[in-house]
Design a protein around this motif. Structure first.
Motif, mmCIF file in Angstrom:
data_model
loop_
_atom_site.group_PDB
_atom_site.id
_atom_site.type_symbol
_atom_site.label_atom_id
_atom_site.label_comp_id
_atom_site.label_asym_id
_atom_site.label_seq_id
_atom_site.Cartn_x
_atom_site.Cartn_y
_atom_site.Cartn_z
ATOM 1 N N ALA A 1 0.808 -1.163 0.033
ATOM 2 C CA ALA A 1 0.243 -0.039 -0.077
ATOM 3 C C ALA A 1 0.936 1.294 -0.058
ATOM 4 O O ALA A 1 0.695 2.139 -0.546
ATOM 5 C CB ALA A 1 -0.841 -0.034 1.261
ATOM 6 N N ALA A 2 1.917 1.245 0.722
ATOM 7 C CA ALA A 2 2.712 2.413 0.628
ATOM 8 C C ALA A 2 3.703 2.677 -0.489
ATOM 9 O O ALA A 2 3.613 3.641 -1.150
ATOM 10 C CB ALA A 2 3.963 2.200 1.930
ATOM 11 N N VAL A 3 3.911 1.489 -1.222
ATOM 12 C CA VAL A 3 4.539 1.682 -2.410
ATOM 13 C C VAL A 3 3.301 2.374 -3.514
ATOM 14 O O VAL A 3 3.725 3.260 -4.311
ATOM 15 C CB VAL A 3 4.959 0.318 -3.041
ATOM 16 C CG1 VAL A 3 5.647 0.525 -4.588
ATOM 17 C CG2 VAL A 3 6.243 -0.034 -1.991
ATOM 18 N N ALA A 4 2.309 1.639 -3.404
ATOM 19 C CA ALA A 4 1.375 2.121 -4.443
ATOM 20 C C ALA A 4 1.097 3.817 -4.251
ATOM 21 O O ALA A 4 0.869 4.370 -5.061
ATOM 22 C CB ALA A 4 0.133 1.239 -4.299
ATOM 23 N N TYR A 5 0.961 4.008 -2.704
ATOM 24 C CA TYR A 5 0.568 5.379 -2.655
ATOM 25 C C TYR A 5 1.554 6.376 -3.061
ATOM 26 O O TYR A 5 1.331 7.333 -3.834
ATOM 27 C CB TYR A 5 0.534 5.484 -0.942
ATOM 28 C CG TYR A 5 0.850 6.796 -0.314
ATOM 29 C CD1 TYR A 5 0.164 7.857 -0.621
ATOM 30 C CD2 TYR A 5 1.541 6.896 0.820
ATOM 31 C CE1 TYR A 5 0.539 9.063 0.096
ATOM 32 C CE2 TYR A 5 1.878 8.055 1.666
ATOM 33 C CZ TYR A 5 1.397 9.151 0.942
ATOM 34 O OH TYR A 5 1.860 10.322 1.726
ATOM 35 N N ALA A 6 3.194 6.003 -2.715
ATOM 36 C CA ALA A 6 4.059 6.793 -3.270
ATOM 37 C C ALA A 6 4.152 6.936 -4.830
ATOM 38 O O ALA A 6 4.038 7.954 -5.321
ATOM 39 C CB ALA A 6 5.249 6.215 -2.732
ATOM 40 N N ALA A 7 3.957 5.886 -5.494
ATOM 41 C CA ALA A 7 3.954 5.828 -7.071
ATOM 42 C C ALA A 7 2.869 6.715 -7.465
ATOM 43 O O ALA A 7 2.973 7.527 -8.547
ATOM 44 C CB ALA A 7 3.901 4.371 -7.423
ATOM 45 N N GLY A 8 1.725 6.556 -6.763
ATOM 46 C CA GLY A 8 0.536 7.333 -7.334
ATOM 47 C C GLY A 8 0.521 8.743 -6.885
ATOM 48 O O GLY A 8 0.216 9.719 -7.971
#
Length: 327
Positions: free
Chosen positions: A168-175
């Motif tokens: 979730a943290a990786v997806a949040y940062a990439a988004g």
């Protein structure tokens, strides 16, 4: 007198952006309480879809009233990526992760996001990473670790739950990093509305679960799901996009370190959960780090720093990379 007037619009924009970021942080903090409540009646995918549908309806109504058109072609790449990763995948993964681990562990792992935003923003967008920002992020991350450790004593952290929160943290940062260039071509309302729609479409496979669970869910759980869609999604993501369009992704990411401190305060006031000394100390560190990361250097130092690239340009040397989107 003439030298002060050009700075007034910039100062007003900075104040408005800081206010918008503050609204986002408060609403995102409140989402943790609502997710915990609604998650008892709704599965992760169904909760994400219901939240996104409520948000898309609210945003769509605002777009119609404001007569916002379809975003230009240049914005669609960022909208699609942020919609799939941040609005879609992130919400499902976070909902699922919070069912596997305690709140403290989830907050600790997800708060890797701002660090990833700073690294990706510097690499892909050319965002500057000044020493004050790095120092503030270090202080805030120490505070997030303190809050996480102080709150994680009542439950065991599963490997699956930690992995989901990390994803979730990786997806949040990439988004966030993908959304920044889109805001240079479309309005914050357009980017948020169509990103929410993309996320809702991506979550449509959970429609059957949502229908079945909504029939049996208690009214408070469904109201919490609607609240998540209207306020922490429709309103908070729009104010986030407004602020992101007026600053760097790294600085905005650092601002979200205030969320754990506000979650502690809201749990204290709304649920009667009195935080311990270690939790309070961690919350203070989170807020102190945000204050440091958003502070500015003295005007004299800023002027000297600005003079270096200007002199290089006069000498025919290229400037350093700029952040995509409006200043």
């Amino acid at each position: 007198m003439m030298n002060d007037s050009p700075s007034r619009p910039a100062r007003r924009t900075e104040v408005l952006a800081a206010g918008a970021a503050g609204v986002t942080v408060v609403l995102w903090a409140s989402a943790f309480v609502s997710i915990r409540s609604a998650g008892a009646a709704y599965s992760p995918g169904a909760l994400a879809l219901g939240r996104l549908l409520a948000g898309a309806l609210a945003l769509g109504a605002i777009c119609l009233l404001r007569r916002e058109g379809v975003p230009p072609r240049a914005a669609w790449r960022g909208i699609l990526i942020s919609g799939l990763l941040w609005f879609g995948f992130y919400m499902v993964a976070l909902n699922w992760g919070e069912q596997q681990v305690d709140a403290g562990t989830a907050a600790l792992v997800v708060n890797v996001g701002p660090i990833l935003i700073a690294l990706l923003g510097a690499r892909l967008l050319g965002d500057p990473v000044p020493p004050r920002l790095l120092a503030g992020m270090a202080v805030s991350f120490a505070g997030a670790v303190t809050v996480g450790l102080s709150m994680s004593g009542e439950g065991g952290a599963s490997v699956l739950g930690v992995a989901l929160c990390l994803l979730a943290a990786v997806a949040y940062a990439a988004g966030v990093v993908a959304q920044k260039p889109a805001l240079g071509a479309a309005s914050p309302l357009q980017v948020t509305t169509y990103g929410c729609l993309v996320g809702a479409v991506a979550c449509l496979p959970f429609a059957g679960q949502l229908v079945r669970e909504a029939a049996d869910a208690p009214v408070p759980a469904t109201l919490n799901m609607v609240y998540l869609g209207v306020f922490p999604t429709a309103l908070a993501f729009t104010t986030w996009a407004y602020a992101l369009a007026r600053t760097t992704a790294s600085r905005m990411g650092a601002t979200t370190y205030a969320v754990p401190a506000l979650v502690v305060l809201m749990s204290w006031l709304a649920l009667g959960e009195v935080p311990g000394p270690l939790t309070l100390a961690g919350g203070v560190l989170c807020l102190a780090g945000v204050a440091v990361s958003r502070s500015r250097s003295r005007p004299g130092a800023a002027a000297r720093a600005a003079a270096v690239p200007a002199s290089r340009q006069e000498a025919g040397q290229p400037r350093a990379g700029r952040t995509s989107g409006p200043a």
